[in-house]
Design an enzyme around this catalytic site. Sequence first.
Site, PDB file in Angstrom:
ATOM      1  N   TYR A  65      22.901  47.674  42.445  1.00  0.00           N
ATOM      2  CA  TYR A  65      24.322  47.412  42.422  1.00  0.00           C
ATOM      3  C   TYR A  65      24.894  48.842  42.212  1.00  0.00           C
ATOM      4  CZ  TYR A  65      28.811  45.937  40.538  1.00  0.00           C
ATOM      5  OH  TYR A  65      30.050  45.872  40.213  1.00  0.00           O
ATOM      6  N   GLY A 106      35.305  34.252  43.686  1.00  0.00           N
ATOM      7  CA  GLY A 106      36.760  34.152  43.659  1.00  0.00           C
ATOM      8  C   GLY A 106      36.883  32.663  43.558  1.00  0.00           C
ATOM      9  N   ASP A 145      39.743  36.599  50.842  1.00  0.00           N
ATOM     10  CA  ASP A 145      38.826  36.203  49.928  1.00  0.00           C
ATOM     11  C   ASP A 145      37.865  35.317  50.548  1.00  0.00           C
ATOM     12  OD1 ASP A 145      38.822  36.679  46.321  1.00  0.00           O
ATOM     13  OD2 ASP A 145      37.441  35.502  47.496  1.00  0.00           O
ATOM     14  N   ALA A 205      37.885  49.769  44.525  1.00  0.00           N
ATOM     15  CA  ALA A 205      37.300  49.592  43.063  1.00  0.00           C
ATOM     16  C   ALA A 205      35.984  49.744  42.826  1.00  0.00           C
ATOM     17  CB  ALA A 205      37.351  47.932  42.878  1.00  0.00           C
ATOM     18  N   PHE A 211      38.728  37.586  39.969  1.00  0.00           N
ATOM     19  CA  PHE A 211      39.377  37.762  38.586  1.00  0.00           C
ATOM     20  C   PHE A 211      40.472  38.908  38.731  1.00  0.00           C
ATOM     21  CE2 PHE A 211      38.062  40.258  34.728  1.00  0.00           C
ATOM     22  CZ  PHE A 211      39.335  39.574  33.974  1.00  0.00           C
TER      23      PHE A 211
END
Length: 323
Positions: free
Chosen positions: A153, A36, A31, A119, A11
Amino acid sequence: MKTLITGGAGFVGSHLAEELLNRGDKVVVIDNLSTGSMDNIEHLKERSKRFSYYIDTIMNEGLMRRLIKGCDIVYHMAAAVGVKYIIDNPLESIQTNVRGTEIVLDLANSQGKKKVVVASTSEIYGKDRPGKRSFREGDDRVLGPTTISRWSYSSTKALDEFLALAYWREKKLPVVIVRLFNTCGPRQTGRYGMVMPRFVKQALLGQPITIYGDGKQTRSFTYVLDVVRAIAELAQDKKAVGEIFNVGNPKAITINELAQKVKRLAGSGSSITHIPYEKAYEKGFEDMRHREPDITKIRLLIGFRPKVELDEMIANIIKYFKR
Ligand code: UDP
């Protein structure tokens, strides 16, 4: 610039690919399509000769070595994401987030000290604490027990940050860390738990809109195009190296209000129902009441202000799902 985006068919990654192509960069995507989708990048294949992609895992070190050697900068967006996905796939989530990031940073270091934009996530901040809604980059992290996957996480992404900062401090590998806060927009799927696409889809299909808990919890949503613009600008700024930035929109809304808003903007006749957390998530779940980004740091460095307001975000997401 020759750029490599890991998770570039995801995304956020696919919107970043588009942003970088618009800026004139050459974009290579890797990817594994775990969350995805080819649909996210199909139009880029046709649109630009500067775009190419590999469907493979970032654990494929041979391929990754070649791709990183050939680029100037790596945007590391590949990660296990979504509360539901993490709870359903705890082992794979840890492996992707920890081993995957280690491979990226190690190769970026050995293949010519290529800059890496990592990220990260607002999950880093962890649990609620009384009276606190807004989070700054230097704030403490408060986590729950290891039996709850959500905290795994948070911990794996924190380890990613520790690793990136260690490569910067010890090896002078240039890194930039971005903590994203509830990003939403076209191409996000509700399959992995995210509230916005789930509500929009439910509203459009006339199904009950499912609020977990009492719905008085708040979130602040950021439009994906604001996010990728911020990432691309931070990547170019020398002063961002070795630093962590919140990327988000500080305006918060309760989940109850969000459900009402989505219903109204979609012109939907859906009912709105409340579901206890135990029913929504089988095990290993603990929700967070409030979480907003303090964006002073990114505003002072690159003048970042989110442009897209919530109503416009929702309208665009509705348009996307209708299409
Ligand atoms: N949520 C909800 N209904 C859904 C999905 C999520 O009420 O169908 C709630 C969830 O419990 C949380 C908020 O919406 O309080 C945001 O959830 P999401 O998983 O999108 O993001 P995160 O919890 O990671 O901020």
